[in-house]
Design an enzyme around this catalytic site. Sequence first.
Site, mmCIF file in Angstrom:
data_model
loop_
_atom_site.group_PDB
_atom_site.id
_atom_site.type_symbol
_atom_site.label_atom_id
_atom_site.label_comp_id
_atom_site.label_asym_id
_atom_site.label_seq_id
_atom_site.Cartn_x
_atom_site.Cartn_y
_atom_site.Cartn_z
ATOM 1 N N TYR A 175 73.301 19.837 66.995
ATOM 2 C CA TYR A 175 72.002 19.738 66.440
ATOM 3 C C TYR A 175 71.134 18.570 67.457
ATOM 4 C CZ TYR A 175 67.203 19.380 64.090
ATOM 5 O OH TYR A 175 65.661 19.060 63.321
ATOM 6 N N LYS A 179 68.516 20.541 70.097
ATOM 7 C CA LYS A 179 67.230 20.152 70.209
ATOM 8 C C LYS A 179 66.627 19.622 71.627
ATOM 9 C CE LYS A 179 66.090 21.761 66.011
ATOM 10 N NZ LYS A 179 64.652 22.345 65.366
HETATM 11 P P1 NAD Z 1 63.481 24.050 56.482
HETATM 12 O O1 NAD Z 1 65.377 23.378 56.302
HETATM 13 O O2 NAD Z 1 63.170 23.336 55.545
HETATM 14 O O3 NAD Z 1 63.329 25.358 57.153
HETATM 15 C C1 NAD Z 1 63.805 25.651 58.797
HETATM 16 C C2 NAD Z 1 63.768 27.197 58.638
HETATM 17 O O4 NAD Z 1 64.288 28.053 58.985
HETATM 18 C C3 NAD Z 1 64.390 27.638 56.678
HETATM 19 O O5 NAD Z 1 63.605 28.591 56.347
HETATM 20 C C4 NAD Z 1 65.683 28.029 56.896
HETATM 21 O O6 NAD Z 1 66.042 29.526 56.055
HETATM 22 C C5 NAD Z 1 65.046 28.787 58.992
HETATM 23 N N1 NAD Z 1 66.334 29.032 59.059
HETATM 24 C C6 NAD Z 1 67.593 29.260 59.039
HETATM 25 N N2 NAD Z 1 68.615 29.281 59.953
HETATM 26 C C7 NAD Z 1 67.669 30.852 60.140
HETATM 27 C C8 NAD Z 1 67.914 32.152 60.810
HETATM 28 N N3 NAD Z 1 68.782 32.889 61.801
HETATM 29 N N4 NAD Z 1 67.080 32.911 61.111
HETATM 30 C C9 NAD Z 1 65.989 32.697 60.654
HETATM 31 N N5 NAD Z 1 65.235 31.690 59.941
HETATM 32 C C10 NAD Z 1 66.447 31.027 60.117
HETATM 33 O O7 NAD Z 1 63.799 22.658 57.447
HETATM 34 P P2 NAD Z 1 62.354 22.052 58.057
HETATM 35 O O8 NAD Z 1 62.707 20.518 57.752
HETATM 36 O O9 NAD Z 1 61.572 22.784 57.789
HETATM 37 O O10 NAD Z 1 62.130 22.321 58.898
HETATM 38 C C11 NAD Z 1 61.208 23.287 60.382
HETATM 39 C C12 NAD Z 1 61.780 22.759 61.800
HETATM 40 O O11 NAD Z 1 61.761 21.781 62.365
HETATM 41 C C13 NAD Z 1 63.184 22.674 62.551
HETATM 42 O O12 NAD Z 1 63.269 23.468 63.358
HETATM 43 C C14 NAD Z 1 63.777 21.326 62.061
HETATM 44 O O13 NAD Z 1 64.766 21.387 62.732
HETATM 45 C C15 NAD Z 1 62.717 20.994 62.740
HETATM 46 N N6 NAD Z 1 62.150 19.300 62.588
HETATM 47 C C16 NAD Z 1 62.693 18.943 61.176
HETATM 48 C C17 NAD Z 1 62.338 17.662 60.561
HETATM 49 C C18 NAD Z 1 62.856 17.065 59.049
HETATM 50 O O14 NAD Z 1 62.901 15.379 59.712
HETATM 51 N N7 NAD Z 1 62.539 18.124 58.110
HETATM 52 C C19 NAD Z 1 62.533 17.192 61.737
HETATM 53 C C20 NAD Z 1 62.742 16.844 62.854
HETATM 54 C C21 NAD Z 1 62.098 18.382 62.980
#
Ligand code: NAD
Length: 279
Positions: A175, A179
């Site tokens: 991860y 990132k």
């Molecule tokens: P989440 O898991 O709710 O959403 C991520 C989405 O990506 C999900 O809907 C999942 O189904 C989709 N996904 C996974 N593999 C996939 C694929 N092969 N093709 C298409 N879609 C796919 O997570 P989130 O927390 O809403 O995260 C959204 C973004 O923000 C991500 O990129 C995550 O890395 C980033 N992020 C989140 C956080 C946090 O604390 N939640 C922090 C930093 C970064």
Amino acid sequence: MGQLDGKVAIVTGAGRLRGIGRAIALRLAQVGADVAVTAVARPQERFPEAERQAGWRGAESVAEEIRALGRRALALDVDVTDGAQVRAMVDKTLEELGRIDILANNAGLALVAGKKALWELEDDEWSREVDVNLNGVYHCCKAVAEVLIRQGEGGKIVNLSSMAGRLGQARYGAYTPSKFGVVGLTQMLALELAPYKVNVNCVAPGSTDTDMMDGTFRRTGERMGIPFEMVKQGVSRFIPLGRQADPSEIAAVVAFLVSPRADYITGQCINVDGGVAML
Ligand code: NAD
């Protein structure tokens, strides 16, 4: 008049009730955009409890919310790791919504965060995270960049990195490296697309209240033998503003970066993390 009236956006990974992707899709629609809401297909039996109780139907539910705002919306099953599916996503968006102006690369995967050190990883766990978090961004940027160049009217791309893509984090598997890679890809593409008036930026959220972050808390709790709630509260104590972000707070920054107000910002990574990383 909305700031994005007449614009068409694609948001990836936007099919979850509690996700950042849904918040981005809704926010862009609220300020005028038509939106292709895309998500990898998930079997209903793997929906979290909150989604089952809400009668959730993934991307289609988000698309309905957008139509209720008076905007056009398209729900598409798209696995971002598959270049052919990504190209089909672009073709379908052009066919149904007429053009593309904005891409928000939100899809992401955290498989082992909170749990495994590098030497404990399965090779497949490493590859799958790189495939979604970095290769997925590559496929989507490539397919949409071709359209934006052809249209000749500029555009906006925002990639979701993470606080874990700004500062090294232990036990985050691929991860963190993937990132960090998103930040590098953003800077490179910002330079390549600048002559075409396409802005490419990154948003790096800190801990945000979604299913993904809950998974990290759960794995951390299991590893350390402490309850989920204790981990969650403990993390907030290390955040200067004292709490997790709400997904809408990440979406607000994405909406700014894809608006005309951000026309002179490109190649940047904006931390939205309650003050954790000041770089
Ligand atoms: P989440 O898991 O709710 O959403 C991520 C989405 O990506 C999900 O809907 C999942 O189904 C989709 N996904 C996974 N593999 C996939 C694929 N092969 N093709 C298409 N879609 C796919 O997570 P989130 O927390 O809403 O995260 C959204 C973004 O923000 C991500 O990129 C995550 O890395 C980033 N992020 C989140 C956080 C946090 O604390 N939640 C922090 C930093 C970064």
